[in-house]
Design a protein around this motif. Sequence first.
Motif, short mmCIF file in Angstrom:
data_model
loop_
_atom_site.label_atom_id
_atom_site.label_comp_id
_atom_site.label_asym_id
_atom_site.label_seq_id
_atom_site.Cartn_x
_atom_site.Cartn_y
_atom_site.Cartn_z
N ARG A 44 11.76 -16.28 59.35
CA ARG A 44 11.73 -15.32 58.26
C ARG A 44 12.95 -15.59 57.37
NH1 ARG A 44 10.40 -9.22 59.90
NH2 ARG A 44 8.74 -10.42 60.91
N GLU A 45 12.74 -15.58 56.06
CA GLU A 45 13.83 -15.89 55.13
C GLU A 45 14.00 -14.77 54.11
OE1 GLU A 45 13.08 -19.38 52.79
OE2 GLU A 45 11.30 -18.54 51.84
N LEU A 46 15.24 -14.58 53.71
CA LEU A 46 15.52 -13.61 52.67
C LEU A 46 14.94 -14.07 51.34
CD1 LEU A 46 17.12 -11.09 51.61
CD2 LEU A 46 18.98 -12.71 51.11
N VAL A 47 14.28 -13.14 50.66
CA VAL A 47 13.79 -13.40 49.31
C VAL A 47 14.74 -12.78 48.30
CG1 VAL A 47 11.90 -13.06 47.69
CG2 VAL A 47 11.41 -13.46 50.12
N ALA A 48 14.93 -11.49 48.42
CA ALA A 48 15.81 -10.78 47.49
C ALA A 48 16.20 -9.45 48.10
CB ALA A 48 15.14 -10.56 46.15
N ALA A 49 17.39 -9.00 47.78
CA ALA A 49 17.86 -7.71 48.29
C ALA A 49 18.81 -7.09 47.29
CB ALA A 49 18.55 -7.88 49.64
N MET A 50 18.88 -5.78 47.33
CA MET A 50 19.79 -5.06 46.45
C MET A 50 20.55 -4.02 47.26
SD MET A 50 19.05 -2.87 42.98
CE MET A 50 19.10 -4.23 41.83
N VAL A 51 21.86 -4.07 47.15
CA VAL A 51 22.71 -3.09 47.79
C VAL A 51 22.71 -1.82 46.94
CG1 VAL A 51 25.01 -2.66 48.73
CG2 VAL A 51 24.11 -5.00 48.64
N SER A 52 23.08 -0.72 47.55
CA SER A 52 23.07 0.55 46.84
C SER A 52 24.04 0.58 45.66
CB SER A 52 23.38 1.70 47.80
OG SER A 52 24.53 1.42 48.57
N ASP A 53 25.02 -0.32 45.64
CA ASP A 53 25.95 -0.37 44.51
C ASP A 53 25.44 -1.26 43.38
OD1 ASP A 53 28.38 -2.74 45.97
OD2 ASP A 53 26.25 -2.93 45.45
N GLY A 54 24.23 -1.79 43.55
CA GLY A 54 23.63 -2.61 42.51
C GLY A 54 23.77 -4.11 42.72
N THR A 55 24.54 -4.51 43.68
CA THR A 55 24.69 -5.93 43.97
C THR A 55 23.37 -6.52 44.44
OG1 THR A 55 26.98 -5.55 44.66
CG2 THR A 55 25.97 -7.63 45.32
N THR A 56 23.02 -7.69 43.92
CA THR A 56 21.77 -8.33 44.30
C THR A 56 22.03 -9.69 44.93
OG1 THR A 56 21.52 -9.27 42.09
CG2 THR A 56 20.41 -7.19 42.52
N ASN A 57 21.06 -10.12 45.70
CA ASN A 57 21.13 -11.42 46.35
C ASN A 57 19.73 -12.01 46.34
OD1 ASN A 57 22.08 -13.62 47.79
ND2 ASN A 57 21.88 -12.63 49.78
N TYR A 58 19.62 -13.25 45.88
CA TYR A 58 18.32 -13.91 45.78
C TYR A 58 18.34 -15.25 46.51
CZ TYR A 58 17.06 -10.73 41.94
OH TYR A 58 16.77 -9.63 41.18
N ALA A 59 17.20 -15.62 47.05
CA ALA A 59 17.03 -16.97 47.53
C ALA A 59 17.02 -17.91 46.32
CB ALA A 59 15.72 -17.10 48.31
N ASP A 60 17.59 -19.09 46.49
CA ASP A 60 17.64 -20.04 45.38
C ASP A 60 16.24 -20.34 44.84
OD1 ASP A 60 20.41 -22.02 46.70
OD2 ASP A 60 20.38 -20.20 45.48
N SER A 61 15.27 -20.36 45.73
CA SER A 61 13.92 -20.75 45.34
C SER A 61 13.23 -19.73 44.43
CB SER A 61 13.06 -20.97 46.59
OG SER A 61 13.00 -19.79 47.36
#
Length: 120
Positions: A44-61
Amino acid sequence: VQLQAYGGGLVQAGGSLRLSCAAFGRIFGRNTLGWYRQVPGKERELVAAMVSDGTTNYADSVKGRFTVSRDNAKSTVYLQMNSLKPEDTAVYYCYANIPVLFRNYAIDYWGQGTQVTVSS
């Protein structure tokens, strides 16, 4: 906390889909809502996530094609998927990382998977 995902389905390459996930239960503190995906035989791989402070994280793909957002009032996280490719085909899982009250740790929660199939 329970997570209920909506959306998914079959779409042609280049098309768009929107996933939604509602979280039921107490959500507070610095928490993260997002999406993972998994194909048979792979982790299982991370696609995208958002922290409650608005910070986001995306898979490069998916950078530049997918957008994660959240409505804190509704405890809901969304994943807008544009310019879909056949390689985006997977089961998508809603995810939440929520701190435990008065404890120095957080718990991961998972929703049921929803299938996204992109045809070429």
